[in-house]
Design a protein around this motif. Structure first.
Motif, PDB file in Angstrom:
ATOM      1  N   TYR A 102      -5.521   6.683  -2.342  1.00 44.75           N
ATOM      2  CA  TYR A 102      -4.649   7.206  -3.390  1.00 44.75           C
ATOM      3  C   TYR A 102      -3.612   6.194  -3.867  1.00 44.75           C
ATOM      4  CZ  TYR A 102      -6.672  11.432  -1.422  1.00 44.75           C
ATOM      5  OH  TYR A 102      -7.553  12.367  -0.966  1.00 44.75           O
ATOM      6  N   SER A 103      -3.685   4.959  -3.346  1.00 45.81           N
ATOM      7  CA  SER A 103      -2.769   3.876  -3.737  1.00 45.81           C
ATOM      8  C   SER A 103      -1.313   4.231  -3.468  1.00 45.81           C
ATOM      9  CB  SER A 103      -2.951   3.523  -5.232  1.00 45.81           C
ATOM     10  OG  SER A 103      -4.273   3.142  -5.501  1.00 45.81           O
ATOM     11  N   ALA A 104      -1.059   5.004  -2.408  1.00 43.52           N
ATOM     12  CA  ALA A 104       0.322   5.382  -2.079  1.00 43.52           C
ATOM     13  C   ALA A 104       1.110   4.228  -1.456  1.00 43.52           C
ATOM     14  CB  ALA A 104       0.325   6.605  -1.168  1.00 43.52           C
ATOM     15  N   VAL A 116      -2.989  -3.734   5.597  1.00 40.67           N
ATOM     16  CA  VAL A 116      -4.121  -2.855   5.875  1.00 40.67           C
ATOM     17  C   VAL A 116      -3.922  -1.485   5.223  1.00 40.67           C
ATOM     18  CG1 VAL A 116      -5.376  -1.626   7.690  1.00 40.67           C
ATOM     19  CG2 VAL A 116      -4.761  -4.021   7.998  1.00 40.67           C
ATOM     20  N   CYS A 117      -2.695  -0.954   5.297  1.00 38.70           N
ATOM     21  CA  CYS A 117      -2.439   0.364   4.716  1.00 38.70           C
ATOM     22  C   CYS A 117      -2.668   0.355   3.211  1.00 38.70           C
ATOM     23  CB  CYS A 117      -1.019   0.820   5.040  1.00 38.70           C
ATOM     24  SG  CYS A 117       0.282  -0.285   4.443  1.00 38.70           S
ATOM     25  N   VAL A 118      -2.294  -0.737   2.566  1.00 39.23           N
ATOM     26  CA  VAL A 118      -2.487  -0.856   1.123  1.00 39.23           C
ATOM     27  C   VAL A 118      -3.975  -0.852   0.787  1.00 39.23           C
ATOM     28  CG1 VAL A 118      -2.061  -2.282  -0.912  1.00 39.23           C
ATOM     29  CG2 VAL A 118      -0.314  -2.098   0.859  1.00 39.23           C
ATOM     30  N   ALA A 119      -4.758  -1.490   1.643  1.00 33.23           N
ATOM     31  CA  ALA A 119      -6.191  -1.626   1.375  1.00 33.23           C
ATOM     32  C   ALA A 119      -6.963  -0.333   1.628  1.00 33.23           C
ATOM     33  CB  ALA A 119      -6.771  -2.754   2.227  1.00 33.23           C
ATOM     34  N   VAL A 120      -6.553   0.440   2.654  1.00 31.92           N
ATOM     35  CA  VAL A 120      -7.369   1.592   3.047  1.00 31.92           C
ATOM     36  C   VAL A 120      -7.019   2.873   2.305  1.00 31.92           C
ATOM     37  CG1 VAL A 120      -7.729   0.638   5.359  1.00 31.92           C
ATOM     38  CG2 VAL A 120      -5.860   2.251   4.967  1.00 31.92           C
ATOM     39  N   GLY A 137       8.613  -7.361   0.715  1.00 27.56           N
ATOM     40  CA  GLY A 137       7.432  -7.857   1.417  1.00 27.56           C
ATOM     41  C   GLY A 137       6.911  -6.904   2.468  1.00 27.56           C
ATOM     42  N   LYS A 138       7.685  -5.853   2.772  1.00 26.32           N
ATOM     43  CA  LYS A 138       7.244  -4.854   3.737  1.00 26.32           C
ATOM     44  C   LYS A 138       6.557  -3.706   2.986  1.00 26.32           C
ATOM     45  CE  LYS A 138       9.237  -6.986   7.211  1.00 26.32           C
ATOM     46  NZ  LYS A 138       8.487  -7.571   8.353  1.00 26.32           N
ATOM     47  N   ALA A 139       5.788  -2.911   3.717  1.00 28.15           N
ATOM     48  CA  ALA A 139       5.066  -1.804   3.096  1.00 28.15           C
ATOM     49  C   ALA A 139       5.981  -0.595   2.919  1.00 28.15           C
ATOM     50  CB  ALA A 139       3.855  -1.416   3.927  1.00 28.15           C
ATOM     51  N   GLY A 140       5.821   0.059   1.797  1.00 30.07           N
ATOM     52  CA  GLY A 140       6.524   1.310   1.524  1.00 30.07           C
ATOM     53  C   GLY A 140       5.529   2.348   1.018  1.00 30.07           C
TER      54      GLY A 140
END
Length: 908
Positions: free
Chosen positions: A850-852, A843-847, A863-866
């Motif tokens: 700024y593509s952070a 979800v964080c990647v999608a919303v 596989g985890k978000a950074g």
């Protein structure tokens, strides 16, 4: 005046009471504007004509009693010799003084005020505390009239022939604010010649004022103002749209005064040997808009021409860039590094909080009981020091604050003042100078959120100020020092678009010693300028473009890529990698900054028989025919120009800015080609702003006929046999008219691309019209919200060549401020993830805009978000969207936010 804290001691101690503020002078109304025009609001000025010292050489009571030593009479005159390589003149302008040729009763009627005086009347720090009242009797007005073009567009005695450019928009703003300040419904009427809201988004503002705020717009130039009665009311006589003479009474009449060169500016120009025009403005070339006639001396702002704040800021950056060009070889040779105290490690220390409450003159203190808030702050947990200041943002207060931090060993600071949007960086710098981490700081906005919105309820405003201060203290107690990562900058720029703006930006970068890639999607440099014959003052555009292209192609610091398109862009400020696709395949360009100069194009209309009859052409097509010296133009009997084709309509509710001047210029060219030719211009509002007004006047003198048509009725273009037939209703004669031209020129809109992939690639927003948006219209007019990305030219908004050149130079200058640093520090308030709690939902990647956030590809947390801290803007969107609570925002973590909430809950 910098040391003045507006305490009023000087005015109190003056035996003749000749020390006063501009606002006090406005209350008195006797020659207030002339007497105090140069006084800064809330600062004090001395009336030299009546001062005992200036007349008799004695007294100096004000100097003796001034607590900050802001007044001194015996300061010896000093002569300073400065060795410089460039000079920038930013001497500004002055507002027109209507008492110089008083036809509106400005000196006779107290309720006739200038627009500048009305601004002060509306201000919460002004003479009436922000209450909308009449100067004569302090009664609330029911009707206010604004009279436009006072001292502008006037060739009579005491007037100025040019348009001051800013008056229409500021009158609309003042009328909207007046309506918001008025308790009862206010009748606001603006009497105008032409509404000139030609700036970016200004037309939308005009529409909003007319349609939503209910401002009346009356097309009529008022020649005088008469007294209605002994009660201070004023009578105006005008001719309405039906042709009837109307007399109407108003409570206040506001004179929308224009801008002009000050006497000091004229003296300075003469002293420096700078040539000026017949109005006194510095003479510049339209191809070199900020360069004066003296090499090495540059100009910006109101001394170059009347202009608004965004244009002045753009010109200032352009002038700074031009000056820096001459100094490029000497860069850093005289630079001194400021000593910054070593940062104290406060981790683990018990919070010692200092609270500073700002009075902001009377801006806050007139409503909020500041001493009461200070006393309350001293009772809050961990607060060891609290005090008030007149102006917390002043230099002396900043120095005092740093001293207190050191002496009291404070490790956290709260400032209750105005908005952190503009002042937080200033106070954070003070913390740095005092030796503590800049993020151990919190700001409470007790101006915007208390005194400004609760002016009628001072007790409630004071309690709310306490609440906001308590909230800030609760949060700052939990703040921790944050670090700012430092990154190296790739010392190269990418300029997107090979038009005049793009070429100018690349050349400006090269002149300051920086390399750039210049990417153009067509097979030729030049852009829209290739279709323009001359500037409005007669400069040869094609010769200039040809010379510029030769300079660009011969410049070793500029790498040109023709027939190339941007395919994708990755990275962040200082370290971008952009992939372009050209005839030879794909190429990856590494660069530290990007300047978007992708341009716009002339609309190809689908009305008025365009494309169906060869006699119907656009303005640019006429320019091209003139460049070819088309002999057929000399045979034209009747030429008709139609303005606002595709502009100022619901589909495109903006002004294209260039069309009126282009039509006037071409109408004159046709007249010069064949003097007996009938040349007519159908318009809604003629927007020959600034010094272009002279061209408009010249066209009328040469016999060009300007007809304002009724836009509510519209106009029709038909083929009547072999003739073109244009039918419309004239607003002056109020009758149906028919013109049969053998050449019809459509002033078509400037339009951006419908779909622009650059917006997504560089994370740059566009406005509702499709033009790229600046980070802040006044403070950062060529910066984008994405750091390291800048805009200029038609990509930003419709504008003429000289303004595109200026903006391109400004964008290059802003880019150099990054490139010259070699390294850059990023913000510390960024998001971070806890991989152990991440559910990899994405979800964080999608919303994130700024593509952070992205998925970690390797290592134990694959596989985890950074979060890429360099790309993160600290907006908190990912934090709010995370279902697992795995993302935290530094400086705004859950415990800090909840501390604020619980602190506010204690208000009950």
């Amino acid at each position: 005046m910098d040391k003045c804290i507006a305490c009023g001691v000087c005015a109190e101690k003056c035996p003749k009471k000749v020390v006063d503020t501009y606002d006090a002078g406005l209350k008195k109304r006797k020659a207030a504007y002339v007497k105090y025009a140069q006084a800064v609001p809330l600062k004090y000025a001395i009336d030299k004509d009546n001062c005992i010292f200036f007349q008799k050489g004695t007294c100096k009571a004000c100097e003796k009693f001034c607590p900050t030593d802001a007044i001194w009479f015996d300061e010896p005159e000093k002569t300073l010799d400065l060795a410089v390589g460039s000079v920038i003149i930013a001497s500004g302008c002055e507002a027109y003084d209507p008492s110089a040729h008083d036809v509106y009763g400005y000196k006779r009627f107290p309720n006739v005020v200038t627009s500048l005086e009305f601004e002060r009347m509306l201000s919460s720090s002004g003479p009436f505390g922000g209450h909308l009242v009449r100067p004569s009797d302090h009664r609330e007005p029911g009707k206010i009239a604004w009279l436009q073009c006072v001292g502008s567009r006037d060739v009579h005695i005491g007037g100025r022939g040019y348009c001051s450019s800013v008056c229409c928009t500021y009158a609309i703003k003042e009328a909207m604010l007046a309506k918001a300040h008025s308790k009862a419904p206010l009748d606001a009427a603006i009497f105008y010649m032409d509404i000139r809201t030609h700036g970016k988004d200004f037309e939308r503002y005009f529409n909003r004022g007319r349609e939503e705020s209910g401002i009346r717009f009356v097309k009529s130039r008022i020649t005088n103002v008469l007294p209605e009665d002994d009660d201070g009311n004023l009578r105006i006589r005008y001719v309405d749209s039906a042709g009837k003479t109307v007399e109407e009474a108003f409570d206040i009449v506001v004179l929308s005064v224009g801008l002009g060169v000050s006497p000091e500016g004229r003296v300075l120009a003469g002293r420096l040997g700078i040539q000026t025009d017949h109005y006194g403005f510095a003479r510049t070339s339209k191809m070199e808009p900020v360069r004066t006639t003296v090499p090495g001396i540059y100009v910006c702002g109101g001394f170059e021409a009347p202009m608004d704040i965004p244009s002045s800021v753009v010109e200032s950056s352009a002038a700074a860039g031009m000056a820096a060009t001459r100094l490029a070889d000497a860069r850093w040779t005289l630079t001194r590094t400021r000593e910054v105290p070593k940062e104290k490690d406060t981790r683990g220390d018990t919070p010692r909080i200092g609270v500073f409450i700002c009075r902001c003159g009377s801006n806050i203190a007139a409503v909020v009981d500041v001493p009461d808030v200070v006393a309350y702050a001293k009772t809050l947990p961990y607060v060891v020091h609290a005090e008030e200041s007149m102006f917390a943002c002043s230099q002396d207060t900043q120095e005092m604050m740093a001293k207190v931090i050191r002496e009291k060993q404070l490790n956290r600071v709260v400032v209750s003042a105005c908005t952190p949007k503009t002042h937080e960086p200033l106070f954070q710098e003070t913390l740095t100078n005092a030796g503590i981490n800049k993020y151990l700081f919190e700001m409470a906005n007790i101006r915007n959120q208390c005194s400004w919105v609760h002016g009628q309820a001072p007790e409630a405003a004071t309690e709310k100020a306490k609440d906001l201060t308590r909230k800030a203290v609760a949060k700052v107690a939990l703040q921790q020092p944050l670090s700012e990562p430092e990154l190296a900058i790739t010392p190269k720029a990418l300029v997107i678009g090979g038009g005049l703006a793009g070429m100018t930006a690349a050349k400006a970068l090269s002149s300051q010693g920086y390399e750039s890639f210049l990417v153009e999607q067509t097979d030729r440099l030049g852009g829209q300028a290739l279709k323009i014959h001359e500037t409005w003052d007669g400069a040869d555009v094609q010769a200039y473009v040809e010379n510029m292209v030769q300079e660009i192609t011969a410049d070793p610091k500029i790498e040109v890529r023709l027939n190339a398109r941007i395919k994708k862009s990755d990275g962040f400020v200082g370290n971008f990698e952009t992939t372009i696709e050209g005839r030879s395949g794909e190429e990856i360009l590494s660069h530290g900054v990007a300047i978007i100069a992708s341009g716009a194009s002339e609309l190809k209309p689908d009305l008025y028989l365009y494309g169906k009859d060869t006699r119907v052409i656009t303005g640019m097509e006429l320019d091209q025919r003139m460049m070819r010296k088309d002999a057929a133009l000399g045979a034209v009997q009747t030429a008709l120009f139609i303005q606002c084709v595709g502009s100022r309509i619901p589909e495109r509710p903006y002004c294209s800015k260039v069309c009126c001047t282009q039509s006037i210029k071409n109408a004159l060219a046709l007249k010069n080609l064949r003097p007996e030719m009938d040349v007519l211009v159908l318009y809604r509002d003629m927007r020959s702003y600034g010094l272009r007004e002279d061209l408009y006047r010249k066209a009328r003198e040469k016999g060009v006929v300007f007809l304002k048509y009724d836009e509510s009725v519209g106009l029709a273009v038909n083929q009547a046999g072999d003739d073109l037939e244009v039918v419309f209703r004239d607003t002056a004669l109020r009758r149906r008219m028919v013109v049969k031209p053998d050449l019809m020129v459509l002033a078509a809109a400037m339009t951006p691309p419908r779909d622009n992939p650059l917006a997504q690639m560089f994370k740059v927003t566009r406005n509702d019209d499709g033009f790229f948006m600046e980070a802040h219209v006044k403070l950062r007019p060529v910066d984008c919200a994405t750091d390291g990305v800048f805009i200029c030219g038609l990509a930003h908004a419709p504008k003429p060549l000289d303004e595109s050149i200026t903006q391109a130079r400004a964008a290059a200058t802003r880019a150099v401020t990054l490139l010259a640093k070699k390294t850059i520090r990023m913000a510390g308030t960024v998001a971070e993830t806890d991989p152990a709690n991440c559910s990899s939902c994405g979800v964080c990647v999608a919303v994130c805009p700024y593509s952070a956030p992205s998925f970690i590809e390797q290592g134990p947390h694959a596989g985890k978000a950074g979060i890429n801290a360099v790309l993160c803007k600290g907006c908190g969107l990912c934090v709010a969207s995370c279902r697992s609570g795995a993302i935290h925002l530094k400086g705004f973590d859950n415990d800090q936010i909840f501390a604020e909430i619980f602190a506010l809950d204690k208000a009950g």
